[in-house]
Design a protein around this motif. Sequence first.
Motif, PDB file in Angstrom:
ATOM      1  N   GLU A  80       0.824  -1.206   0.000  1.00 51.55           N
ATOM      2  CA  GLU A  80       0.000   0.000   0.000  1.00 51.55           C
ATOM      3  C   GLU A  80       0.859   1.258   0.000  1.00 51.55           C
ATOM      4  OE1 GLU A  80      -2.552  -0.280   3.391  1.00 51.55           O
ATOM      5  OE2 GLU A  80      -3.463  -2.142   2.713  1.00 51.55           O
ATOM      6  N   LYS A  81       2.151   1.099   0.256  1.00 54.70           N
ATOM      7  CA  LYS A  81       3.070   2.232   0.335  1.00 54.70           C
ATOM      8  C   LYS A  81       4.019   2.215  -0.853  1.00 54.70           C
ATOM      9  CE  LYS A  81       3.012   1.579   5.294  1.00 54.70           C
ATOM     10  NZ  LYS A  81       3.710   0.906   6.337  1.00 54.70           N
ATOM     11  N   ASP A  82       4.592   3.376  -1.129  1.00 57.35           N
ATOM     12  CA  ASP A  82       5.601   3.477  -2.171  1.00 57.35           C
ATOM     13  C   ASP A  82       6.922   2.929  -1.622  1.00 57.35           C
ATOM     14  OD1 ASP A  82       6.623   4.077  -4.644  1.00 57.35           O
ATOM     15  OD2 ASP A  82       6.982   6.177  -4.194  1.00 57.35           O
ATOM     16  N   ILE A  83       7.785   2.483  -2.504  1.00 60.91           N
ATOM     17  CA  ILE A  83       9.107   1.985  -2.107  1.00 60.91           C
ATOM     18  C   ILE A  83      10.045   3.179  -2.029  1.00 60.91           C
ATOM     19  CG2 ILE A  83      11.054   0.561  -2.807  1.00 60.91           C
ATOM     20  CD1 ILE A  83       9.034  -1.193  -4.310  1.00 60.91           C
ATOM     21  N   ASN A  84      10.662   3.355  -0.860  1.00 60.50           N
ATOM     22  CA  ASN A  84      11.559   4.482  -0.674  1.00 60.50           C
ATOM     23  C   ASN A  84      12.995   4.081  -0.408  1.00 60.50           C
ATOM     24  OD1 ASN A  84       9.535   6.554  -0.901  1.00 60.50           O
ATOM     25  ND2 ASN A  84       8.752   5.802   1.040  1.00 60.50           N
ATOM     26  N   ASN A  85      13.224   2.885   0.080  1.00 60.49           N
ATOM     27  CA  ASN A  85      14.568   2.451   0.445  1.00 60.49           C
ATOM     28  C   ASN A  85      14.716   0.964   0.139  1.00 60.49           C
ATOM     29  OD1 ASN A  85      17.144   2.591   1.440  1.00 60.49           O
ATOM     30  ND2 ASN A  85      16.534   2.430   3.573  1.00 60.49           N
ATOM     31  N   LEU A  86      15.000   0.681  -1.110  1.00 57.13           N
ATOM     32  CA  LEU A  86      15.053  -0.694  -1.575  1.00 57.13           C
ATOM     33  C   LEU A  86      16.308  -1.394  -1.069  1.00 57.13           C
ATOM     34  CD1 LEU A  86      13.471  -2.640  -3.428  1.00 57.13           C
ATOM     35  CD2 LEU A  86      15.031  -1.955  -5.244  1.00 57.13           C
ATOM     36  N   ALA A  87      16.125  -2.575  -0.506  1.00 54.88           N
ATOM     37  CA  ALA A  87      17.242  -3.421  -0.078  1.00 54.88           C
ATOM     38  C   ALA A  87      17.233  -4.667  -0.959  1.00 54.88           C
ATOM     39  CB  ALA A  87      17.095  -3.798   1.387  1.00 54.88           C
ATOM     40  N   VAL A  88      18.377  -4.945  -1.571  1.00 58.84           N
ATOM     41  CA  VAL A  88      18.501  -6.076  -2.485  1.00 58.84           C
ATOM     42  C   VAL A  88      19.704  -6.914  -2.069  1.00 58.84           C
ATOM     43  CG1 VAL A  88      18.928  -6.763  -4.874  1.00 58.84           C
ATOM     44  CG2 VAL A  88      17.544  -4.742  -4.401  1.00 58.84           C
ATOM     45  N   ALA A  89      19.524  -8.225  -2.035  1.00 57.64           N
ATOM     46  CA  ALA A  89      20.630  -9.139  -1.766  1.00 57.64           C
ATOM     47  C   ALA A  89      20.553 -10.290  -2.766  1.00 57.64           C
ATOM     48  CB  ALA A  89      20.556  -9.666  -0.336  1.00 57.64           C
ATOM     49  N   PHE A  90      21.561 -10.405  -3.575  1.00 59.51           N
ATOM     50  CA  PHE A  90      21.647 -11.475  -4.565  1.00 59.51           C
ATOM     51  C   PHE A  90      22.009 -12.754  -3.824  1.00 59.51           C
ATOM     52  CE2 PHE A  90      23.899 -12.986  -8.604  1.00 59.51           C
ATOM     53  CZ  PHE A  90      22.718 -13.192  -9.286  1.00 59.51           C
ATOM     54  N   SER A  91      21.230 -13.822  -3.995  1.00 59.21           N
ATOM     55  CA  SER A  91      21.500 -15.024  -3.197  1.00 59.21           C
ATOM     56  C   SER A  91      21.998 -16.224  -3.995  1.00 59.21           C
ATOM     57  CB  SER A  91      20.262 -15.410  -2.384  1.00 59.21           C
ATOM     58  OG  SER A  91      19.170 -15.687  -3.219  1.00 59.21           O
ATOM     59  N   ASN A 119       9.694 -12.445   0.480  1.00 61.51           N
ATOM     60  CA  ASN A 119      10.625 -11.480  -0.115  1.00 61.51           C
ATOM     61  C   ASN A 119      11.770 -12.132  -0.891  1.00 61.51           C
ATOM     62  OD1 ASN A 119       9.429  -9.942   2.421  1.00 61.51           O
ATOM     63  ND2 ASN A 119       9.914  -8.474   0.827  1.00 61.51           N
ATOM     64  N   LYS A 120      11.708 -13.424  -1.131  1.00 61.90           N
ATOM     65  CA  LYS A 120      12.705 -14.073  -1.979  1.00 61.90           C
ATOM     66  C   LYS A 120      12.088 -14.304  -3.355  1.00 61.90           C
ATOM     67  CE  LYS A 120      16.122 -17.630  -2.512  1.00 61.90           C
ATOM     68  NZ  LYS A 120      16.892 -18.696  -1.902  1.00 61.90           N
ATOM     69  N   LEU A 121      12.799 -13.824  -4.371  1.00 56.10           N
ATOM     70  CA  LEU A 121      12.355 -13.934  -5.750  1.00 56.10           C
ATOM     71  C   LEU A 121      13.339 -14.802  -6.513  1.00 56.10           C
ATOM     72  CD1 LEU A 121      10.533 -13.064  -8.132  1.00 56.10           C
ATOM     73  CD2 LEU A 121      11.947 -10.997  -8.326  1.00 56.10           C
ATOM     74  N   LYS A 122      12.809 -15.777  -7.237  1.00 58.62           N
ATOM     75  CA  LYS A 122      13.634 -16.619  -8.100  1.00 58.62           C
ATOM     76  C   LYS A 122      13.039 -16.594  -9.500  1.00 58.62           C
ATOM     77  CE  LYS A 122      15.930 -21.072  -8.445  1.00 58.62           C
ATOM     78  NZ  LYS A 122      16.186 -22.358  -7.776  1.00 58.62           N
ATOM     79  N   LYS A 137      21.639 -17.943 -20.469  1.00 56.96           N
ATOM     80  CA  LYS A 137      20.390 -18.215 -19.776  1.00 56.96           C
ATOM     81  C   LYS A 137      20.723 -18.830 -18.423  1.00 56.96           C
ATOM     82  CE  LYS A 137      19.515 -22.889 -21.470  1.00 56.96           C
ATOM     83  NZ  LYS A 137      18.548 -23.790 -22.079  1.00 56.96           N
ATOM     84  N   GLY A 138      19.738 -18.805 -17.524  1.00 56.64           N
ATOM     85  CA  GLY A 138      19.966 -19.405 -16.221  1.00 56.64           C
ATOM     86  C   GLY A 138      18.856 -19.097 -15.246  1.00 56.64           C
ATOM     87  N   GLU A 139      19.161 -19.341 -13.976  1.00 53.83           N
ATOM     88  CA  GLU A 139      18.248 -19.045 -12.882  1.00 53.83           C
ATOM     89  C   GLU A 139      18.963 -18.150 -11.882  1.00 53.83           C
ATOM     90  OE1 GLU A 139      16.517 -22.547 -11.153  1.00 53.83           O
ATOM     91  OE2 GLU A 139      15.554 -23.118 -13.037  1.00 53.83           O
ATOM     92  N   LEU A 140      18.265 -17.108 -11.447  1.00 56.94           N
ATOM     93  CA  LEU A 140      18.794 -16.145 -10.492  1.00 56.94           C
ATOM     94  C   LEU A 140      17.814 -16.002  -9.338  1.00 56.94           C
ATOM     95  CD1 LEU A 140      19.843 -13.343 -13.010  1.00 56.94           C
ATOM     96  CD2 LEU A 140      21.280 -15.156 -12.085  1.00 56.94           C
ATOM     97  N   ALA A 141      18.354 -15.770  -8.148  1.00 59.60           N
ATOM     98  CA  ALA A 141      17.495 -15.573  -6.983  1.00 59.60           C
ATOM     99  C   ALA A 141      18.075 -14.488  -6.094  1.00 59.60           C
ATOM    100  CB  ALA A 141      17.347 -16.873  -6.195  1.00 59.60           C
ATOM    101  N   GLY A 142      17.191 -13.833  -5.373  1.00 60.09           N
ATOM    102  CA  GLY A 142      17.625 -12.801  -4.451  1.00 60.09           C
ATOM    103  C   GLY A 142      16.521 -12.398  -3.503  1.00 60.09           C
ATOM    104  N   MET A 143      16.906 -11.671  -2.480  1.00 57.57           N
ATOM    105  CA  MET A 143      15.961 -11.110  -1.516  1.00 57.57           C
ATOM    106  C   MET A 143      15.767  -9.648  -1.890  1.00 57.57           C
ATOM    107  SD  MET A 143      15.359 -13.619   0.565  1.00 57.57           S
ATOM    108  CE  MET A 143      14.616 -12.867   1.993  1.00 57.57           C
ATOM    109  N   ILE A 144      14.533  -9.204  -1.839  1.00 58.69           N
ATOM    110  CA  ILE A 144      14.220  -7.824  -2.199  1.00 58.69           C
ATOM    111  C   ILE A 144      13.113  -7.323  -1.281  1.00 58.69           C
ATOM    112  CG2 ILE A 144      12.676  -8.553  -4.045  1.00 58.69           C
ATOM    113  CD1 ILE A 144      13.614  -5.999  -5.561  1.00 58.69           C
ATOM    114  N   LYS A 145      13.327  -6.151  -0.666  1.00 57.71           N
ATOM    115  CA  LYS A 145      12.300  -5.590   0.205  1.00 57.71           C
ATOM    116  C   LYS A 145      12.505  -4.100   0.357  1.00 57.71           C
ATOM    117  CE  LYS A 145      14.625  -6.481   4.565  1.00 57.71           C
ATOM    118  NZ  LYS A 145      14.469  -6.992   5.907  1.00 57.71           N
ATOM    119  N   ASP A 146      11.485  -3.465   0.843  1.00 52.34           N
ATOM    120  CA  ASP A 146      11.545  -2.045   1.163  1.00 52.34           C
ATOM    121  C   ASP A 146      11.900  -1.947   2.636  1.00 52.34           C
ATOM    122  OD1 ASP A 146      11.295   0.664   1.481  1.00 52.34           O
ATOM    123  OD2 ASP A 146       9.152   0.741   1.092  1.00 52.34           O
TER     124      ASP A 146
END
Length: 151
Positions: A80-91, A119-122, A137-146
Motif C-alpha cells: 500500500e506504500k511506495d518503495i523508498n529504500n530498496l534493499a537487495v541481496a543477490f542469493s 521477499n525471496k524472488l527466483k 540463460k539461467g536461474e537467479l534468486a535474491g531477496m528484495i524488500k523495502d
Amino acid sequence: MDFDKIIAKLPYTKPFLFVDSLSYIDSSGAAGSYCFQKNLEFYEGHFKHFPVTPGVILTECCAQIGLVCLGIFLLLETSEKDINNLAVAFSSSQMEFYLPVYPGETVFVSSEKLYFRFNKLKCKVKMYNAAKELVCKGELAGMIKDSSYEK
C-alpha cells in the motif's frame, strides 16, 4: 505500469546500472534492454586487444532487468506504500553462456518468475543479442524488500 518509475527505484547508478529500458513487466516476468557502450572501463582489460563483456557483468544485467525490476514491480503491486529504500541481496545464480557480447552491442533480457515468497524472488532469465541469438540463460534468486519502515 510506468517503466521509468521502476528504473528510477533501482538501487544502482552509472557505471553500475545495466538497464536502459523496460519493454514489458507483469506479475509473471519482465523484459528490457541494455547497450554495452564501447567506453565502459572493464573493456580496457577484458581481454587485451579483444574486448568482450565479462560473464559476471552479463549476469548482473540479467539480474537487474529480470530479477530486481520484477521485484520492484511485485513490491509495488502488493504494498500500500511506495518503495523508498530498496534493499537487495543477490542469493544465487546458475548461468550458462553461449555467445560473447562485444562493446557497442545491445542485449535483450527476459525473465520468468519461478516464485516470490517471503521477499525471496527466483526467476529464469534469458539474454539475446540484436540478431535474436541466445547469449546466456539461467536461474537467479535474491531477496528484495523495502527497508524504509524498519527500525
